[in-house]
Design an enzyme around this catalytic site. Structure first.
Site, PDB file in Angstrom:
ATOM      1  CD  GLU A  40      -2.377  -1.322   2.788  1.00 48.95           C
ATOM      2  OE1 GLU A  40      -2.932  -0.322   3.273  1.00 48.95           O
ATOM      3  OE2 GLU A  40      -2.292  -2.413   3.385  1.00 48.95           O
TER       4      GLU A  40
ATOM      5  CE1 TYR B 280      -3.622   2.640   8.920  1.00 51.50           C
ATOM      6  CE2 TYR B 280      -3.706   4.695   7.692  1.00 51.50           C
ATOM      7  CZ  TYR B 280      -3.486   4.021   8.869  1.00 51.50           C
ATOM      8  OH  TYR B 280      -3.133   4.706  10.004  1.00 51.50           O
TER       9      TYR B 280
ATOM     10  CB  CYS C 183      26.173  25.724  29.473  1.00 51.55           C
ATOM     11  SG  CYS C 183      24.387  25.924  29.221  1.00 51.55           S
TER      12      CYS C 183
ATOM     13  CG  ASP D 197       3.597  13.080   4.543  1.00 55.73           C
ATOM     14  OD1 ASP D 197       3.513  12.640   5.706  1.00 55.73           O
ATOM     15  OD2 ASP D 197       4.405  13.958   4.209  1.00 55.73           O
TER      16      ASP D 197
ATOM     17  CB  CYS E 142      24.024  28.541  32.859  1.00 53.97           C
ATOM     18  SG  CYS E 142      24.656  26.854  32.716  1.00 53.97           S
TER      19      CYS E 142
ATOM     20  CB  CYS F 210      24.777  22.113  30.717  1.00 56.28           C
ATOM     21  SG  CYS F 210      24.710  23.356  32.022  1.00 56.28           S
TER      22      CYS F 210
ATOM     23  CE  LYS G 235       8.483   6.777   6.228  1.00 57.09           C
ATOM     24  NZ  LYS G 235       8.914   7.990   6.859  1.00 57.09           N
TER      25      LYS G 235
ATOM     26  CB  CYS H 158      21.100  25.237  33.086  1.00 54.63           C
ATOM     27  SG  CYS H 158      21.314  25.480  31.322  1.00 54.63           S
TER      28      CYS H 158
ATOM     29  CE  LYS I 244       4.773   5.762   6.778  1.00 50.25           C
ATOM     30  NZ  LYS I 244       4.625   7.204   6.963  1.00 50.25           N
TER      31      LYS I 244
END
Length: 665
Positions: free
Chosen positions: A111, A222, A403, A115, A406, A421, A309, A427, A113
């Site tokens: 089948e 489906y 980081c 979207d 921070c 971090c 895919k 943070c 696929k």
């Protein structure tokens, strides 16, 4: 003819014309004549309200306003699909299922696929009852009024099918309809919609169903989900679904071998751009429903289906700058900020660079011309650098040492792909990230509180952690920017209502590293309370099914942190469910503790789902495949022959449904 008979005659006639036009693409009446009949029916229904029918063709025009979409638990979980990107993946999949079934002769359906946005439609006795979005697979939003406006979805079935069932499908926006919508927006000087998929998905959550009715949405079906055994194969069930009114794509094909699967894939990889809808691959399914049942599911996906895919579209663009994001766990993700470029229907400006190793491996630098594709045509990623276009003054990328928020020095433990971090409680992105995770649908599911509001509350100093949410008052929040009285009241009510959320979801909400949804359920079931979990030793933790060294150590680290202990105590004091409720424990025993069961066949006293729940409620474990570790097979009618053979070869005891019920009674 009575008034009631006349009304029913018009309904049947209009439903038939709808089916011919929207499903068969074969109009049997002019638009003008259709509207005349519809107006006649509207008039008769208005004059005779005692004959109202929620599934009348007149109800498709919309008009119902939905302020809040109710969350509904799916009767049957909506699983994701495992993805494959090569023919080798498909061959490996085939070998796995042949081994499990003990057979090399397996039929498949192929089948396309599509979207769009996944939807679950419920029907009872031939009548449409409700429509629920996929959500997280376990629960979704009730969007019934909006779905009724989609004319290719039958509200009453043309003839006998199965009595009670769910129909799974994809709500899509045809490419032509999408173009027309954007043309209108350009004329009205409005911003264009980005792509058909997101527009279709967003349409389902519009509050005014009459606005949804104006959009040219379609629905391609489906899968039929039912406990009735009327059809033996997936292909047969869909063929009959098409006969009774469902728009099942004609492209679905029954094949006898994996070679024929490859032929289907090759054909549509070339022809897909001629379709009226967007498609990004092919779904291959085992056709025989009994074999599907034997193969069962992993934690995330059916074993009997796989998505192939199509190769993703690629474009090249310039990487302007590399920046760094901080996640709720402190994980640092490098991000490529790109010169905007069109890719698979969307404008791409950013792409994840994953980690320092990936940057080093591809030698990615600022100013480079890079090739970008969408992984599975969803998430943009950089796959290569065009070295021929590299600027002469180019410098290698030096990964961040501190980081970006921070300025704390980053750490990276051996064997970990990411930098972190360590400033957990100071943070800002980590603080808001943990709170956003805490309030999310799969966790505490707090209505009226979104990510932007969390950011606002943190910036205003009202919350520093998720326990602070329970101290908020209406008077504190109303003065804040964009906070009206009603929305503030809804938020506070949503926070208070979250105190009813069961322990397994609370445990997931706490955000313990590596403790995802499934692990949280296993831990909640085993330890029964947060106190038992936080006082458990490493040895006790790894005794729990699927809990390895890494998860166990993460729980120990969480449990020994003074800040976390204080947070848990605060959550206890406000009444959060930090232990399994008495009602849940009421039907649970340890009668089957340590025993592994496989369920196979058709049952009469309990459904398969009820049977599996009964095993788990009594301390047992359900497995989908037989091994030396299996203690019992609960066998119903039509047990899979390969499972029977394997059970006999391994000497696994086979018991009936009644034998099992006697065990737990």
């Amino acid at each position: 003819m009575t008034i009631q008979q006349k009304i029913q005659q018009l309904r049947d006639e209009l439903n038939n014309h709808n089916y011919n036009y929207y499903v068969l693409d074969n109009a049997t009446i002019s638009d003008f004549d259709f509207d005349i009949k519809l107006k006649e029916l509207e008039k008769l229904e208005k004059e005779n309200p005692e004959f109202f029918d929620a599934n009348s063709p007149t109800q498709r025009v919309g008009g119902e306003i939905t302020k809040n979409f109710n969350t509904v638990t799916h009767k049957n979980r909506m699983y994701s699909l495992d993805n494959s990107y090569s023919k080798e993946d498909l061959l490996d999949w085939e070998k796995r299922i042949q081994k499990m079934l003990g057979s090399t002769e397996i039929e498949y359906t192929c089948e396309l696929k599509y979207d769009g946005a996944s939807i679950n439609l419920t029907y009872k006795n031939g009548e449409f009852v409700k429509a629920v979005t996929r959500g997280d697979g376990f629960q979704g939003d009730d969007v019934t009024p909006n779905i009724k406006t989609i004319r290719s979805i039958p509200l009453s079935l043309k003839s006998d099918f199965v009595h009670n069932f769910e129909m799974r499908g994809e709500i899509i926006l045809p490419i032509e309809g999408f173009k027309k919508m954007n043309e209108e927006r350009v004329e009205n000087e409005e911003e264009e919609y980005r792509n058909p998929r997101n527009t279709a998905s967003g349409s389902l959550k519009l509050q005014d169903s009459s606005e949804v009715a104006k959009r040219p949405l379609d629905c391609l079906l489906y899968q039929v989900v039912t406990e009735e055994r009327k059809y033996k194969t997936h292909f047969e069930s869909l063929k009959n679904a098409r006969k009774v009114g469902f728009k099942v794509p004609e492209t679905i094909t029954l094949v006898k071998s994996i070679d024929e699967v490859f032929e289907f894939i090759n054909h549509w990889d070339q022809k897909r751009h001629s379709l009226p809808y967007e498609t990004d691959g092919v779904v291959v399914k085992v056709n025989n429903l009994q074999q599907q049942e034997e193969l069962g599911y992993t934690a995330k996906a059916p074993r009997w289906a796989i998505a192939y895919k199509f190769k993703a579209e690629q474009v090249s663009t310039i990487l302007n700058k590399i920046t760094y994001q901080v996640g709720r766990t402190g994980a640092i993700t490098p991000v490529a900020n790109l010169e905007p470029v069109q890719l698979a229907g969307t404008t791409v400006k950013r792409a994840s660079l994953h980690n320092a190793d990936q940057i080093e491996k591809l030698d990615i630098r600022e100013g480079d011309t890079v090739f970008v594709e969408k992984g599975g045509e969803i998430i943009p990623k950089i796959i290569a650098v065009d070295l021929t276009k590299r600027p002469e003054n180019s410098e290698p990328t030096i990964y961040a040492t501190n980081c970006p928020v921070c300025n704390t020095k980053l750490v990276r433990t051996e064997g970990d792909a990411k930098h972190y971090c360590p400033n957990e409680f100071g943070c800002a992105p980590q603080i808001t990230g943990r709170i956003k995770h805490f309030i999310s649908r799969k966790a505490m599911d707090i209505d009226g509180l979104g990510g932007e509001t969390v950011d606002l509350l943190r910036k205003e100093g009202l919350v520093k952690n998720y326990a602070d949410l329970y101290d908020l008052t209406v008077d504190q929040v109303i003065p804040l920017e964009r906070m009206a009285e009603k929305s503030t009241q809804n938020m506070i009510e949503g926070i208070q209502k979250s105190k009813e959320i069961p322990f397994e979801k609370v445990l997931f909400a706490l955000g313990i590293r590596f403790v995802g949804e499934t692990v949280a359920k296993k831990l909640a079931k085993h330890f029964k309370s947060i106190d038992n979990l936080m006082t458990a030793s490493f040895e006790e933790l790894i005794q729990v099914d699927e809990i390895g060294d890494r998860i166990a150590q993460s729980i120990l680290d969480f449990s020994s942190d003074l800040g976390n202990i204080q947070l848990i105590n605060r959550l206890k004091s406000v009444g959060i469910q930090l232990e399994v409720s008495a009602e849940s424990l009421e039907n649970q025993t340890n009668k089957l503790e340590g025993q592994i069961f496989v369920v196979s066949g058709v049952f009469h006293q309990l459904s398969r789902n009820e049977l599996k729940k009964a095993i788990e409620d009594n301390g047992g474990k359900v497995s989908s495949s037989i091994s030396k570790k299996t203690n019992f097979i609960v066998a119903g009618d039509n047990m899979g022959p390969s499972k029977l053979t394997k059970a006999q070869d391994l000497g696994v005891e086979i018991i009936s449904e009644q034998d099992f019920l006697d065990k737990i009674s």
